[in-house]
Motif scaffolding. Structure first.
Motif: not given
Ligand SMILES: [Zn+2]
Length: 309
Positions: A208-211, A236-240, A255-257
């Protein structure tokens, strides 16, 4: 850095336990990475290679691995070994990126940073085991200089192993939580902030911080890919947020998480190839697009570092 060797011993053992299926994938990936048939986009950039002062031939041994895997290494170098790695980087600028390790709590830490800059260093790391949290204002002089230089800083994040059991040790994983990188990235926006180990086990905070911070990325070195080997799809649930859209810029507008990951091995030279295979197993389990895989393995860092073709 006394801690790193025994940590790498541990990690080498963990890597040796990679399932056979993954190992054969590694052999295939090594063939793909053979020198001569690669382009810039196939360059691997490893952000997490500790200089091994106990190996008198470390630089030559690294260059062999670099040639074989088409790999550029960020060589995390204790201050006392700064000159040998600076010299090697001048001779092999596409293969060796000098990154300096300083103790954040050292009285002359800022002076060491200036000296590293004068020697051609490109960043700091792996910063670890601070006596206060990474965000403590007493560390600002180090971060301010690094920000002024537009440097990379690799921070240890998450659980850290215990080195000694019979003596007091002033070490705390809580001072190295991935959430701290949010504040550092925002206060020092010219920094490229890398978190090692994806915050293990605080993967969600790391992601989430990286997002929300375009200048934050994580490597997945350490025990995580071994621990999660049977459930790598959980990432995939973490980089969602793939396809959801992001308000922050990403390399190549990817666009990929998963674009928020970079490759880091944190292991012996002979085991780096095995960690590449573990990353590929993660990519397969999470259906990471081919273009994003290349960016994770090296494209993103090659852009940041301005590596030649
Ligand atoms: Zn670490």
């Amino acid at each position: 850095m006394k801690n790193s060797l025994s940590r790498r011993n541990f990690l080498a053992t963990a890597a040796a336990a990679v399932p056979l299926g993954v190992m054969s994938a590694q052999a295939a990936s090594a063939a793909e990475a053979a020198p001569g048939k690669t382009s810039t986009s196939d360059r691997i950039v490893d952000v997490h290679i500790h200089f091994d002062a106990k190996d008198p031939n470390f630089i030559d041994n690294f260059l062999k691995v670099s040639d074989k895997l088409n790999l550029t290494g960020c060589i995390l170098t204790p201050f006392q070994h700064r000159k040998v790695v600076a010299d090697a980087a001048r001779k092999h600028p596409a293969q060796i990126i000098p990154i300096g390790f300083v103790e954040l709590d050292a009285a002359d830490a800022a002076q060491q940073v200036k000296e590293l800059h004068d020697l051609g260093y490109r960043g700091l790391g792996e910063l670890e085991n601070p006596k206060k949290a990474f965000v403590d204002r007493s560390y600002d002089p180090v971060y301010e200089l690094a920000n002024q230089y537009s440097w990379i800083i690799l921070f240890h994040t998450g659980i850290v192993m215990r080195e000694v059991f019979d003596q007091p040790e002033d070490v705390s994983s809580g001072r190295m939580r991935p959430v701290h990188l949010e504040e550092i990235a925002r206060r020092f926006p010219k920094l490229t902030v890398l978190g090692a180990h994806c915050g293990n086990p605080e993967y969600e905070w790391a992601a989430e911080v990286s997002r929300w911070n375009p200048n934050v990325f994580f490597d997945v070195s350490g025990s995580t890919l071994q621990k999660m080997r049977g459930r790598l799809n959980h990432f995939q649930d973490i980089f969602w947020w793939t396809g959801v859209g992001q308000d922050t810029a990403t390399p190549n507008n990817d666009p990929s998480a998963f674009i928020k990951l970079v490759f880091g091995s944190d292991t012996y030279l002979a085991r780096i190839e095995a960690v590449v295979g573990m990353y590929r197993a993660l990519f397969d389990a999470c259906d990471v697009p081919e273009a994003t895989r290349k960016m994770i393995l090296g494209g993103t860092m090659a852009q940041f570092l301005g590596l030649p073709a």
